[in-house]
Design a protein around this motif. Structure first.
Motif, PDB file in Angstrom:
ATOM      1  N   GLY A 333      28.287  -2.614  -8.481  1.00  0.00           N
ATOM      2  CA  GLY A 333      27.192  -2.107  -7.658  1.00  0.00           C
ATOM      3  C   GLY A 333      25.872  -2.349  -8.351  1.00  0.00           C
ATOM      4  N   SER A 363      25.774   1.411   6.210  1.00  0.00           N
ATOM      5  CA  SER A 363      25.296   2.473   5.326  1.00  0.00           C
ATOM      6  C   SER A 363      25.640   3.825   5.919  1.00  0.00           C
ATOM      7  CB  SER A 363      23.777   2.325   5.170  1.00  0.00           C
ATOM      8  OG  SER A 363      23.276   3.173   4.182  1.00  0.00           O
ATOM      9  N   THR A 390      25.181  -1.952   1.805  1.00  0.00           N
ATOM     10  CA  THR A 390      25.633  -0.574   1.973  1.00  0.00           C
ATOM     11  C   THR A 390      24.903   0.380   1.052  1.00  0.00           C
ATOM     12  OG1 THR A 390      27.626   0.801   2.149  1.00  0.00           O
ATOM     13  CG2 THR A 390      27.513  -0.705   0.272  1.00  0.00           C
ATOM     14  N   SER A 391      24.971   1.634   1.389  1.00  0.00           N
ATOM     15  CA  SER A 391      24.483   2.740   0.561  1.00  0.00           C
ATOM     16  C   SER A 391      25.119   4.006   1.102  1.00  0.00           C
ATOM     17  CB  SER A 391      22.953   2.849   0.607  1.00  0.00           C
ATOM     18  OG  SER A 391      22.515   3.109   1.932  1.00  0.00           O
ATOM     19  N   LYS A 395      30.378   3.701   1.845  1.00  0.00           N
ATOM     20  CA  LYS A 395      30.903   2.513   1.164  1.00  0.00           C
ATOM     21  C   LYS A 395      32.344   2.670   0.691  1.00  0.00           C
ATOM     22  CE  LYS A 395      28.524   3.838  -3.112  1.00  0.00           C
ATOM     23  NZ  LYS A 395      27.238   4.302  -2.561  1.00  0.00           N
ATOM     24  N   ASN A 399      34.392  -0.503  -0.325  1.00  0.00           N
ATOM     25  CA  ASN A 399      33.857  -1.054  -1.579  1.00  0.00           C
ATOM     26  C   ASN A 399      34.936  -1.425  -2.591  1.00  0.00           C
ATOM     27  OD1 ASN A 399      34.513   1.586  -2.304  1.00  0.00           O
ATOM     28  ND2 ASN A 399      32.717   1.860  -3.602  1.00  0.00           N
ATOM     29  N   VAL A 412      29.993  -7.401  -0.730  1.00  0.00           N
ATOM     30  CA  VAL A 412      29.560  -6.014  -0.563  1.00  0.00           C
ATOM     31  C   VAL A 412      28.476  -5.737  -1.596  1.00  0.00           C
ATOM     32  CG1 VAL A 412      30.198  -3.583  -0.607  1.00  0.00           C
ATOM     33  CG2 VAL A 412      31.807  -5.269   0.306  1.00  0.00           C
ATOM     34  N   ASP A 414      26.105  -2.954  -2.906  1.00  0.00           N
ATOM     35  CA  ASP A 414      25.884  -1.508  -2.875  1.00  0.00           C
ATOM     36  C   ASP A 414      24.529  -1.178  -3.468  1.00  0.00           C
ATOM     37  OD1 ASP A 414      26.037   1.253  -2.914  1.00  0.00           O
ATOM     38  OD2 ASP A 414      27.317   1.324  -4.699  1.00  0.00           O
TER      39      ASP A 414
END
Length: 511
Positions: A333, A363, A390-391, A395, A399, A412, A414
């Motif tokens: 990430g 997200s 994403t956040s 996730k 993730n 992905v 993050d």
């Protein structure tokens, strides 16, 4: 059905309508009704004193709104204390909630008050780090003061947009607070396994509390693990320097009952995302809370002269066994806006040569509903030339999947916590500038957002203020939306609820 309470502020509202006996989140009707009263007391305080009230009272309103967020504070005594403080300031004692007789107006007001709660949470985090904006306080106060007496739909709709504007403002403030204090997030590998020493598990969102615990425990022989939304702590340079910040344990917040049983050491809640423990849970005596979150029976850690003493948690941890391993491996990430923009040339080159065809913003929040398996299936079904931005804890649905990369760029990316959705907006605006587009919606970016509580609401309002359209929101649209208000959002922003994976892939042109 007997109606003892009426709560529809989160995604788990019973039957996508409202919880009327006890909350699905775990709060009982007595607590729910006191929370309604506190909300009204804050409106009276805001109306009486206005923006000229003392800064102490502005912060009181902010913290009280934070306490009202779903899964933040289950302690009725805490709510009673807040009500008493507000009543003492105004001389007015409220007995029940106030609702607009017009259901459409009430729906818009619910959206606004939800946004104010989320905004207050983010502002509180920023203030922990020394960053405060009186304009954000004043907007909150002005909005609360007029909310009950405002009965014009046009004015309320304008207020929704203004709430979104302040949502952008507060997330930018928190981003500045986090990055100035801890450095810009870096691309980082995070361990998912465990060490052989005792550990403390930190949940919630507050990086300041985590830093204080890390500093106080650095020579104790105790390791620190992050949980759920604390995962992005591993991306910040100043926090990464602590060798005993060893990994992330578990998954999203809603799985904590099973995962906390296996952690073996103490657990510290710094903010919302509490799942009330079962009465026979083995970890009840190992639960601690601080800040605006709380639950009956948790051991409190209060600040004294601005300092929190975490030594009771550290000493307890020393007596506990090491965590039981849930999984092994690592995840990557740290793709906040600074890091992604540093890769801008590479990303733009991949867009121009067709290697990257689309970005999908997935997200927001995770939650308990089985329907949320949709997000895992959706991520797995995306074309291989698609990048997920994403956040938030949403996730955790994808993730840890092996989705590969595109020319070295992970599929992905993050950005961090839910408030780091701001990073995704910054990235989108920068790409709009680079490609010289007139409209952010011309970008190859689609939005498939999961929501649960009020912090997700302010993120959504912020995106709407920035002009983002064609957003899918799931698993369901907020239950407080009336057909007329839902139709307004559809007609003006083309917001819609999630459907099937196949239908939504077709909707986004990704099939």
């Amino acid at each position: 059905m007997e109606t003892k309470m009426y709560c529809n502020q989160c995604e788990e509202a019973l039957h996508n309508d409202a919880c009327t006996v006890n909350g699905v989140c775990g709060k009982d009707y007595l607590l729910a009704n006191r929370m309604d009263v506190l909300k009204e007391q804050l409106k009276v305080l805001a109306s009486q004193q206005g923006v000229n009230m003392a800064l102490e009272d502005k912060r009181f309103i902010m913290h009280s709104l934070f306490k009202l967020i779903t899964n933040a504070n289950f302690n009725r005594e805490s709510m009673e204390n807040e009500i008493a403080k507000a009543a003492a300031k105004t001389g007015v004692q409220i007995e029940s909630a106030v609702y607009d007789e017009n259901n459409d107006l009430q729906a818009v007001k619910s959206m606004i008050i939800g946004g104010l709660m989320g905004m207050s949470a983010y502002h509180a985090h920023a203030i922990q780090l020394g960053y405060e904006d009186e304009a954000i306080h004043d907007f909150t106060i002005t909005t609360l003061a007029q909310l009950n007496d405002l009965h014009d739909l046009g004015a309320l709709v304008a207020l929704v947009d203004e709430t979104g504007a302040y949502g952008v403002k507060v997330m930018a403030l928190l981003d500045e607070a986090n990055t100035t204090t801890y450095g810009n997030p870096e691309i980082s590998e995070v361990n998912l396994g465990v060490q052989n020493r005792p550990g403390i598990l930190v949940s919630g969102h507050d990086l300041h509390d985590l830093e204080a615990l890390l500093e106080q425990s650095k020579d104790s022989g105790v390791d620190i693990y992050t949980h759920s939304e604390m995962l992005p702590a591993h991306y910040y340079p100043k926090l990464k320097k602590y060798d005993h910040l060893v990994g992330n344990y578990g998954n999203a917040w809603w799985q904590q009952r099973e995962e906390f049983e296996k952690f073996n050491g103490p657990i510290l809640f710094t903010t919302n995302c509490i799942v009330p423990p079962r009465k026979d849970a083995s970890y009840i005596d190992r639960l601690f809370s601080t800040g605006d979150c709380d639950h009956p029976g948790f051991t409190r850690v209060e600040a004294v002269d601005g300092v929190k003493d975490f030594s009771p948690i550290i000493e307890l941890a020393k007596t506990c066994a090491a965590p039981t391993e849930l999984e092994t491996g690592k995840i990557v990430g740290g793709f906040a806006h600074s890091q992604v923009l540093s890769l801008a040339d590479t990303i733009i080159e991949n867009i121009k040569d067709g290697s990257i065809k689309q970005f999908v913003v997935m997200s927001g929040c995770d939650g308990r509903k089985k329907e949320r398996g949709y997000y895992t299936d959706f991520a797995e079904s995306l074309p291989k030339d698609t990048i997920i931005l994403t956040s938030g804890c949403a996730k955790y649905r994808y993730n840890k999947l092996n989705l590969g990369d595109i020319n070295g760029i992970p599929r992905v990316l993050d950005a961090g916590q839910c408030n780091d959705s701001y990073s995704l907006a910054v990235i989108a605006l920068k790409l709009k500038e680079v490609f010289e587009l007139a409209d952010i919606n011309e970008l190859p970016i689609t939005y498939n957002i999961a929501w649960y509580e009020q912090k997700a609401v302010i993120v959504l309002l912020a995106l709407l203020h920035l002009g983002v359209k064609n957003i899918k929101v799931g698993p369901t649209l907020p239950s407080y939306l009336t057909p007329a208000v839902a139709e307004f959002l559809i007609n003006n922003y083309n917001i819609s609820g999630m459907s099937t994976v196949e239908a939504d892939l077709e909707y986004f042109g990704l099939n």
